[in-house]
Design a protein around this motif. Sequence first.
Motif, PDB file in Angstrom:
ATOM      1  N   LYS A   1       0.817  -1.224   0.000  1.00  0.00           N
ATOM      2  CA  LYS A   1       0.000   0.000   0.000  1.00  0.00           C
ATOM      3  C   LYS A   1       0.844   1.264   0.000  1.00  0.00           C
ATOM      4  O   LYS A   1       0.601   2.217   0.759  1.00  0.00           O
ATOM      5  CB  LYS A   1      -0.961  -0.005   1.200  1.00  0.00           C
ATOM      6  CG  LYS A   1      -1.953  -1.158   1.168  1.00  0.00           C
ATOM      7  CD  LYS A   1      -2.915  -1.109   2.335  1.00  0.00           C
ATOM      8  CE  LYS A   1      -3.898  -2.280   2.270  1.00  0.00           C
ATOM      9  NZ  LYS A   1      -4.871  -2.264   3.388  1.00  0.00           N
ATOM     10  N   HIS A   2       1.859   1.275  -0.868  1.00  0.00           N
ATOM     11  CA  HIS A   2       2.669   2.490  -1.001  1.00  0.00           C
ATOM     12  C   HIS A   2       3.109   2.669  -2.450  1.00  0.00           C
ATOM     13  O   HIS A   2       3.081   1.728  -3.254  1.00  0.00           O
ATOM     14  CB  HIS A   2       3.887   2.457  -0.067  1.00  0.00           C
ATOM     15  CG  HIS A   2       4.912   1.412  -0.417  1.00  0.00           C
ATOM     16  ND1 HIS A   2       5.712   1.472  -1.542  1.00  0.00           N
ATOM     17  CD2 HIS A   2       5.265   0.270   0.226  1.00  0.00           C
ATOM     18  CE1 HIS A   2       6.518   0.437  -1.567  1.00  0.00           C
ATOM     19  NE2 HIS A   2       6.259  -0.319  -0.508  1.00  0.00           N
ATOM     20  N   GLY A   3       3.513   3.865  -2.747  1.00  0.00           N
ATOM     21  CA  GLY A   3       4.051   4.185  -4.065  1.00  0.00           C
ATOM     22  C   GLY A   3       5.550   4.355  -3.989  1.00  0.00           C
ATOM     23  O   GLY A   3       6.228   3.637  -3.237  1.00  0.00           O
ATOM     24  N   SER A   4       6.082   5.300  -4.755  1.00  0.00           N
ATOM     25  CA  SER A   4       7.520   5.529  -4.772  1.00  0.00           C
ATOM     26  C   SER A   4       7.805   6.978  -5.141  1.00  0.00           C
ATOM     27  O   SER A   4       7.000   7.636  -5.807  1.00  0.00           O
ATOM     28  CB  SER A   4       8.199   4.579  -5.777  1.00  0.00           C
ATOM     29  OG  SER A   4       7.748   4.867  -7.096  1.00  0.00           O
ATOM     30  N   PRO A   5       8.987   7.483  -4.754  1.00  0.00           N
ATOM     31  CA  PRO A   5       9.357   8.860  -5.086  1.00  0.00           C
ATOM     32  C   PRO A   5      10.099   8.931  -6.423  1.00  0.00           C
ATOM     33  O   PRO A   5      10.428   7.904  -7.023  1.00  0.00           O
ATOM     34  CB  PRO A   5      10.291   9.236  -3.933  1.00  0.00           C
ATOM     35  CG  PRO A   5      10.978   7.934  -3.601  1.00  0.00           C
ATOM     36  CD  PRO A   5       9.950   6.848  -3.827  1.00  0.00           C
ATOM     37  N   GLU A   6      10.365  10.152  -6.871  1.00  0.00           N
ATOM     38  CA  GLU A   6      11.257  10.438  -8.009  1.00  0.00           C
ATOM     39  C   GLU A   6      10.770   9.847  -9.329  1.00  0.00           C
ATOM     40  O   GLU A   6      11.578   9.411 -10.152  1.00  0.00           O
ATOM     41  CB  GLU A   6      12.674   9.945  -7.700  1.00  0.00           C
ATOM     42  CG  GLU A   6      13.271  10.588  -6.453  1.00  0.00           C
ATOM     43  CD  GLU A   6      14.689  10.108  -6.187  1.00  0.00           C
ATOM     44  OE1 GLU A   6      15.590  10.504  -6.931  1.00  0.00           O
ATOM     45  OE2 GLU A   6      14.873   9.320  -5.225  1.00  0.00           O
ATOM     46  N   ASN A   7       9.456   9.828  -9.530  1.00  0.00           N
ATOM     47  CA  ASN A   7       8.920   9.444 -10.836  1.00  0.00           C
ATOM     48  C   ASN A   7       8.746  10.697 -11.697  1.00  0.00           C
ATOM     49  O   ASN A   7       8.557  11.798 -11.172  1.00  0.00           O
ATOM     50  CB  ASN A   7       7.564   8.755 -10.673  1.00  0.00           C
ATOM     51  CG  ASN A   7       7.662   7.533  -9.779  1.00  0.00           C
ATOM     52  OD1 ASN A   7       8.230   6.522 -10.161  1.00  0.00           O
ATOM     53  ND2 ASN A   7       7.100   7.636  -8.572  1.00  0.00           N
ATOM     54  N   LYS A   8       8.794  10.529 -13.015  1.00  0.00           N
ATOM     55  CA  LYS A   8       8.597  11.656 -13.931  1.00  0.00           C
ATOM     56  C   LYS A   8       7.520  11.293 -14.942  1.00  0.00           C
ATOM     57  O   LYS A   8       7.585  10.223 -15.572  1.00  0.00           O
ATOM     58  CB  LYS A   8       9.906  11.992 -14.664  1.00  0.00           C
ATOM     59  CG  LYS A   8      11.001  12.537 -13.757  1.00  0.00           C
ATOM     60  CD  LYS A   8      12.256  12.892 -14.563  1.00  0.00           C
ATOM     61  CE  LYS A   8      13.351  13.434 -13.640  1.00  0.00           C
ATOM     62  NZ  LYS A   8      14.587  13.774 -14.419  1.00  0.00           N
ATOM     63  N   ASP A   9       6.539  12.167 -15.074  1.00  0.00           N
ATOM     64  CA  ASP A   9       5.487  11.939 -16.055  1.00  0.00           C
ATOM     65  C   ASP A   9       6.069  11.850 -17.459  1.00  0.00           C
ATOM     66  O   ASP A   9       7.105  12.459 -17.768  1.00  0.00           O
ATOM     67  CB  ASP A   9       4.451  13.059 -16.000  1.00  0.00           C
ATOM     68  CG  ASP A   9       3.647  13.037 -14.708  1.00  0.00           C
ATOM     69  OD1 ASP A   9       3.684  12.014 -14.013  1.00  0.00           O
ATOM     70  OD2 ASP A   9       2.987  14.047 -14.417  1.00  0.00           O
ATOM     71  N   ALA A  10       5.418  11.076 -18.319  1.00  0.00           N
ATOM     72  CA  ALA A  10       5.902  10.876 -19.687  1.00  0.00           C
ATOM     73  C   ALA A  10       5.484  12.061 -20.561  1.00  0.00           C
ATOM     74  O   ALA A  10       4.304  12.408 -20.627  1.00  0.00           O
ATOM     75  CB  ALA A  10       5.358   9.573 -20.256  1.00  0.00           C
ATOM     76  N   GLU A  11       6.454  12.648 -21.241  1.00  0.00           N
ATOM     77  CA  GLU A  11       6.222  13.794 -22.121  1.00  0.00           C
ATOM     78  C   GLU A  11       6.340  13.374 -23.576  1.00  0.00           C
ATOM     79  O   GLU A  11       7.030  12.413 -23.915  1.00  0.00           O
ATOM     80  CB  GLU A  11       7.222  14.916 -21.813  1.00  0.00           C
ATOM     81  CG  GLU A  11       7.180  15.422 -20.378  1.00  0.00           C
ATOM     82  CD  GLU A  11       5.908  16.190 -20.058  1.00  0.00           C
ATOM     83  OE1 GLU A  11       5.216  16.617 -21.006  1.00  0.00           O
ATOM     84  OE2 GLU A  11       5.602  16.361 -18.860  1.00  0.00           O
ATOM     85  N   SER A  12       5.679  14.123 -24.445  1.00  0.00           N
ATOM     86  CA  SER A  12       5.648  13.789 -25.868  1.00  0.00           C
ATOM     87  C   SER A  12       7.015  13.964 -26.523  1.00  0.00           C
ATOM     88  O   SER A  12       7.706  14.960 -26.298  1.00  0.00           O
ATOM     89  CB  SER A  12       4.616  14.673 -26.569  1.00  0.00           C
ATOM     90  OG  SER A  12       4.618  14.425 -27.962  1.00  0.00           O
ATOM     91  N   LYS A  13       7.399  12.960 -27.330  1.00  0.00           N
ATOM     92  CA  LYS A  13       8.621  13.028 -28.124  1.00  0.00           C
ATOM     93  C   LYS A  13       8.313  13.174 -29.610  1.00  0.00           C
ATOM     94  O   LYS A  13       9.212  13.205 -30.437  1.00  0.00           O
ATOM     95  CB  LYS A  13       9.462  11.762 -27.929  1.00  0.00           C
ATOM     96  CG  LYS A  13       9.865  11.489 -26.496  1.00  0.00           C
ATOM     97  CD  LYS A  13      10.892  10.374 -26.426  1.00  0.00           C
ATOM     98  CE  LYS A  13      10.348   9.073 -27.002  1.00  0.00           C
ATOM     99  NZ  LYS A  13      11.345   7.981 -26.939  1.00  0.00           N
ATOM    100  N   GLY A  14       7.018  13.226 -29.969  1.00  0.00           N
ATOM    101  CA  GLY A  14       6.604  13.284 -31.359  1.00  0.00           C
ATOM    102  C   GLY A  14       6.256  11.913 -31.898  1.00  0.00           C
ATOM    103  O   GLY A  14       6.645  10.872 -31.345  1.00  0.00           O
ATOM    104  N   ASN A  15       5.463  11.882 -32.975  1.00  0.00           N
ATOM    105  CA  ASN A  15       5.037  10.631 -33.619  1.00  0.00           C
ATOM    106  C   ASN A  15       4.304   9.696 -32.662  1.00  0.00           C
ATOM    107  O   ASN A  15       4.396   8.474 -32.767  1.00  0.00           O
ATOM    108  CB  ASN A  15       6.231   9.908 -34.247  1.00  0.00           C
ATOM    109  CG  ASN A  15       6.856  10.695 -35.377  1.00  0.00           C
ATOM    110  OD1 ASN A  15       6.157  11.306 -36.188  1.00  0.00           O
ATOM    111  ND2 ASN A  15       8.180  10.709 -35.435  1.00  0.00           N
ATOM    112  N   GLY A  16       3.577  10.275 -31.703  1.00  0.00           N
ATOM    113  CA  GLY A  16       2.788   9.457 -30.790  1.00  0.00           C
ATOM    114  C   GLY A  16       3.561   8.765 -29.700  1.00  0.00           C
ATOM    115  O   GLY A  16       2.993   7.954 -28.968  1.00  0.00           O
TER     116      GLY A  16
END
Length: 281
Positions: A227-242
């Motif tokens: 019942k826990h998550g984790s630190p230091e994650n980064k959302d995924a950003e667009s690189k183009g072409n989907g």
Amino acid sequence: MKRIIKITILYITLILVQTSFYGCNNMTKSTATQSENKHASNSIDLSSMIMLGDTTFVGHQVSLWTPDSLTNKFESLYLRLEDGKGNPINDQEVNYEITMDMGMMSHGGPYDALVNKGNGIFQADMVFIMANMKDMGRGWLFKTLLKGKDKTDTLTFALPVQQATIPRTIATGTTTDDRVFVSCLIPNEVESGKHNIEFALHKMDRETFTNLDGYTIAVEPFMPAMKHGSPENKDAESKGNGRYSGLVNFTMSGDWVIKVKLLKNGETVSQDSLVYPIKIK
């Protein structure tokens, strides 16, 4: 007449259950520019891959390879062209398309233009939005298109696409682009620690699948047992072409899930639960 009605109802039920996919057309096409063969310098080793088919065709030895068994998710296949003496052919104009033949009807799926990897090998990236269904058509087909001086020849490979036991491509409704297919490209098992995470986004627009850019993909690794998550994650950003790229951190071994949301302008636009299970070793 009763048999036809029964088959049609079964088809509609199965396709909704497997992918939440609706509105199959006679032939749904991708937006990939099939005449565009991009060249990449990194070589591909086929020796550890599975050969899906191998045949002589219009003076070429043509074979199709996969790194592993195929399931309904994002996959990379490799097409190899050789001459009669086994020498690689790199200058042949070659394209492809994928089709899901369901007997009474058919549709396509998202796929990208071939990438020339050298040594007569071409990479084909695609998304199988559903698995083959028993006793309903020929299933997924890979149609190789070899352009000659006066005509284009077509060679078709049948693809054994099975139902994935761990979901990696999930359909969701959105408030911006209607139905979107979200493919998570991370393996089913990884080591603990930080990992880059890739996604591919596609939209079906009538008879066309398009790559979707301009989103942010929020990622939340979570371990249900602890019942826990984790630190230091980064959302995924667009690189183009989907394509999208982010970072996830798994702090210990065990069973985790990656919870995903599609964002635009900081607001959640995905309407369905997007959860990708993953085993951390």
